[in-house]
Design an enzyme around this catalytic site. Structure first.
Site, PDB file in Angstrom:
ATOM      1  N   ARG A 215      -8.986  -2.952  12.464  1.00 48.24           N
ATOM      2  CA  ARG A 215      -8.197  -4.188  12.322  1.00 48.24           C
ATOM      3  C   ARG A 215      -6.697  -3.915  12.394  1.00 48.24           C
ATOM      4  NH1 ARG A 215     -11.589  -3.860   8.070  1.00 48.24           N
ATOM      5  NH2 ARG A 215     -13.369  -5.264   7.985  1.00 48.24           N
TER       6      ARG A 215
ATOM      7  N   ARG B 224     -13.558   5.993  17.526  1.00 48.63           N
ATOM      8  CA  ARG B 224     -14.919   6.519  17.712  1.00 48.63           C
ATOM      9  C   ARG B 224     -15.556   5.921  18.959  1.00 48.63           C
ATOM     10  NH1 ARG B 224     -17.474   5.870  11.970  1.00 48.63           N
ATOM     11  NH2 ARG B 224     -15.884   4.276  12.027  1.00 48.63           N
TER      12      ARG B 224
ATOM     13  N   THR C  42       0.821   5.293   8.428  1.00 49.29           N
ATOM     14  CA  THR C  42       0.664   4.296   7.357  1.00 49.29           C
ATOM     15  C   THR C  42      -0.788   4.296   6.871  1.00 49.29           C
ATOM     16  OG1 THR C  42       0.252   2.598   9.039  1.00 49.29           O
ATOM     17  CG2 THR C  42       2.488   2.712   8.150  1.00 49.29           C
TER      18      THR C  42
ATOM     19  N   ARG D 175      -3.397   7.373   5.577  1.00 45.49           N
ATOM     20  CA  ARG D 175      -3.497   8.177   4.370  1.00 45.49           C
ATOM     21  C   ARG D 175      -2.846   9.538   4.640  1.00 45.49           C
ATOM     22  NH1 ARG D 175      -4.047   4.279   1.932  1.00 45.49           N
ATOM     23  NH2 ARG D 175      -5.721   3.633   0.535  1.00 45.49           N
TER      24      ARG D 175
ATOM     25  N   GLU E  44       0.673  11.895  -3.463  1.00 41.13           N
ATOM     26  CA  GLU E  44       1.575  10.842  -3.942  1.00 41.13           C
ATOM     27  C   GLU E  44       1.619  10.805  -5.468  1.00 41.13           C
ATOM     28  OE1 GLU E  44       0.420   7.121  -2.103  1.00 41.13           O
ATOM     29  OE2 GLU E  44       0.482   8.011  -0.112  1.00 41.13           O
TER      30      GLU E  44
ATOM     31  N   HIS F 100       4.785   4.222   0.085  1.00 43.83           N
ATOM     32  CA  HIS F 100       3.481   3.536   0.204  1.00 43.83           C
ATOM     33  C   HIS F 100       3.644   2.008   0.056  1.00 43.83           C
ATOM     34  CE1 HIS F 100      -1.125   4.209  -0.222  1.00 43.83           C
ATOM     35  NE2 HIS F 100      -0.864   3.039   0.331  1.00 43.83           N
TER      36      HIS F 100
ATOM     37  N   GLY G 225       2.802  -0.196   2.577  1.00 47.75           N
ATOM     38  CA  GLY G 225       2.048  -0.864   3.648  1.00 47.75           C
ATOM     39  C   GLY G 225       1.697  -2.324   3.368  1.00 47.75           C
TER      40      GLY G 225
HETATM   41  C1  8YV Z   1      -2.748  -0.678  -0.957  1.00 50.31           C
HETATM   42  C2  8YV Z   1      -3.504   0.681   1.014  1.00 50.31           C
HETATM   43  O1  8YV Z   1      -1.643  -1.285  -1.460  1.00 50.31           O
HETATM   44  O2  8YV Z   1      -5.185  -0.957   0.887  1.00 50.31           O
HETATM   45  C3  8YV Z   1      -4.888   0.176   1.135  1.00 50.31           C
HETATM   46  O3  8YV Z   1      -5.747   0.987   1.534  1.00 50.31           O
HETATM   47  O4  8YV Z   1      -3.202   1.716   1.438  1.00 50.31           O
HETATM   48  C4  8YV Z   1      -2.381  -0.033   0.332  1.00 50.31           C
HETATM   49  O5  8YV Z   1      -1.735  -0.824   1.249  1.00 50.31           O
HETATM   50  C5  8YV Z   1      -3.276   0.279  -1.946  1.00 50.31           C
HETATM   51  O6  8YV Z   1      -4.313   1.030  -1.469  1.00 50.31           O
HETATM   52  C6  8YV Z   1      -3.689  -0.450  -3.203  1.00 50.31           C
HETATM   53  O7  8YV Z   1      -4.802   0.120  -3.800  1.00 50.31           O
END
Ligand code: 8YV
Length: 322
Positions: free
Chosen positions: A158, A180, A240, A242, A271, A289, A291
Site C-alpha cells: 500500500r 515478491r 521509512t 524499519r 530506536e 520515526h 511516518g
Molecule cells: C507507527 C509505523 O506510528 O505503523 C507503523 O508501522 O511505523 C509508525 O508509523 C508506529 O509503528 C506506531 O506503533
C-alpha cells in the site's frame, strides 16, 4: 455486564481515548513512558485487551506465562515486528494492526525525505540557523533535480504504491519496483512502473531508492554492503520502513566514503539510539520515526484499533486480524 478491561500503552489523541472509554474500561499510561517488559507481562495477566505500539517489545518470552488473561492485542500501527505473533496466537490471542489509514502519511514523509535530501534542505536550514548564510551565489548548495528522475521502490504494498503515485503523477518520475510478485499490468502502465526481479538490478538503476517493505526474516539486512555497492555514487537511499532492513554500519561506511550521495532516514536499528557516526554526517536527513505522525492519521489509527476491539468483543472477526 462489566466492560472489558483495556490497557492503552501510550497516550493517543484525546478524541480516540474518549471514544475508547465508551465501550471499555480503559487504563491509560498517564506519564506516557515506554513500558518495561515487566509492565507488559503484567498487563497480559490483568487486561482483556492490550493496545501496544512500536515502543512495546513483545517477544516470545512474554507469552510464556501459564496464565494469560489478554484475548486480543490491538496494535496501534501497521508494522508488527515488535510482537511475536506466532507466540501470541499459540496462546489463543488475536492480534490486529492498523493498515490503510497511515498509507498516505507515510508515503508523504518518504516524499519529504526525498525532496529534503535532493534539495539539501537540512543542510541549508542548519547553515542559516547557525548564522552561516552570507547571501546568494550561483553555486550555493546546489542539489539534485527530482522531477523526471528514477525512483526504485522496494516493497510495492500500500505505502510503496502510494509513493509511486505521488512520485509519478507529481514529479514525473520513472518508477522501478522490487516486490515478491509484480503488480497487475494495468497498474504498471498507469504508474509507468517496471518490475525488477532482483533488488541489485533496481539499486543500480535508481536515482532514489525508497524502502517500503515490512521487517521480516526475508527483508532483514536486505540493504547491505553487497546491495549498496550496486547504487550509483549520485544516488540516494530513503528508509521509512524499519531500521533493520538496512545494515546501519554498511550504510554509514558508504556515506562516509561518498559511495552513495546521501540518505533520508525515519527509522533506525535501535530506536531511539542513533550511532554517533550517523549524526556526524552531513549528507543525511534524519527524522525521529514520524511516518504516521499527523493528527488525522494518529486519530484514524486509534479508531481502527477501536474498530477491531469492538468487533472482537461483539463476537465478530476483527477486520484487521493478522
Ligand atoms: C507507527 C509505523 O506510528 O505503523 C507503523 O508501522 O511505523 C509508525 O508509523 C508506529 O509503528 C506506531 O506503533
Amino acid at each position: 455486564m462489566s466492560k472489558p478491561r483495556v490497557l492503552v500503552t501510550r497516550r493517543w489523541p484525546e478524541s480516540v481515548e474518549k471514544a475508547m472509554a465508551i465501550n471499555f474500561e480503559v487504563t491509560l499510561n498517564d506519564d506516557d513512558h515506554a513500558m518495561s517488559a515487566d509492565e507488559l507481562a503484567k498487563a497480559l495477566q490483568e487486561y482483556d485487551a492490550v493496545c501496544p505500539c512500536v515502543t512495546d517489545s513483545m517477544p516470545q518470552s512474554l507469552f510464556g506465562a501459564s496464565f494469560i488473561k489478554t484475548r486480543i492485542i490491538g496494535n496501534y500501527g501497521v508494522g508488527f515486528d515488535h510482537i511475536a505473533i506466532d507466540a501470541a496466537k499459540s496462546k489463543g490471542i488475536v492480534v490486529t494492526n492498523t493498515p490503510d489509514v497511515l498509507t498516505d502519511a507515510t508515503a508523504d514523509l518518504a516524499m519529504t525525505l526525498m525532496l529534503m535530501l535532493a534539495r539539501r534542505a537540512g543542510e541549508g536550514e542548519r547553515q542559516l540557523r547557525a548564522g552561516q548564510w552570507h547571501g546568494w551565489y550561483p553555486t550555493h548548495l546546489m542539489g539534485t533535480q527530482v522531477t523526471g528522475k528514477s525512483l526504485g521502490i522496494v516493497g510495492m504494498g500500500r505505502i510503496g504504491k502510494a509513493m509511486a503515485e505521488k512520485a509519478h503523477f507529481g514529479f514525473g518520475m520513472k518508477i522501478l519496483y522490487h516486490n515478491r510478485k509484480p503488480i497487475p499490468e494495468s497498474e504498471e502502465r498507469r504508474l509507468n512502473a517496471e518490475y525488477c526481479t532482483e533488488l541489485t538490478w533496481l539499486m543500480s538503476r535508481s536515482d532514489f531508492v525508497s524502502l517500503h517493505c515490512p521487517s521480516s526474516p526475508r527483508t532483514k539486512g536486505m540493504v547491505n554492503e553487497k546491495t549498496l555497492a550496486c547504487m550509483r555514487p549520485d544516488a540516494f537511499l530513503i528508509n521509512t520502513s524499519r531500521g533493520d532492513v538496512v545494515v546501519e554500519k554498511a550504510l554509514i561506511k558508504f556515506l562516509q566514503k561518498g559511495l552513495i550521495a546521501g540518505a533520508g532516514l525515519d527509522v533506525y536499528d535501535n530506536e531511539p539510539e542513533l550511532p554517533e557516526a550517523l549524526l556526524a554526517l552531513d549528507n543525511l536527513v534524519l527524522l525521529p520515526h514520524l511516518g504516521s505522525a499527523t493528527k488525522e492519521t494518529r486519530t484514524a489509527m486509534g479508531m481502527r484499533v477501536l474498530g477491531n476491539l469492538n468487533a472482537f468483543f461483539n463476537g465478530e472477526e476483527p477486520p484487521d486480524k493478522l
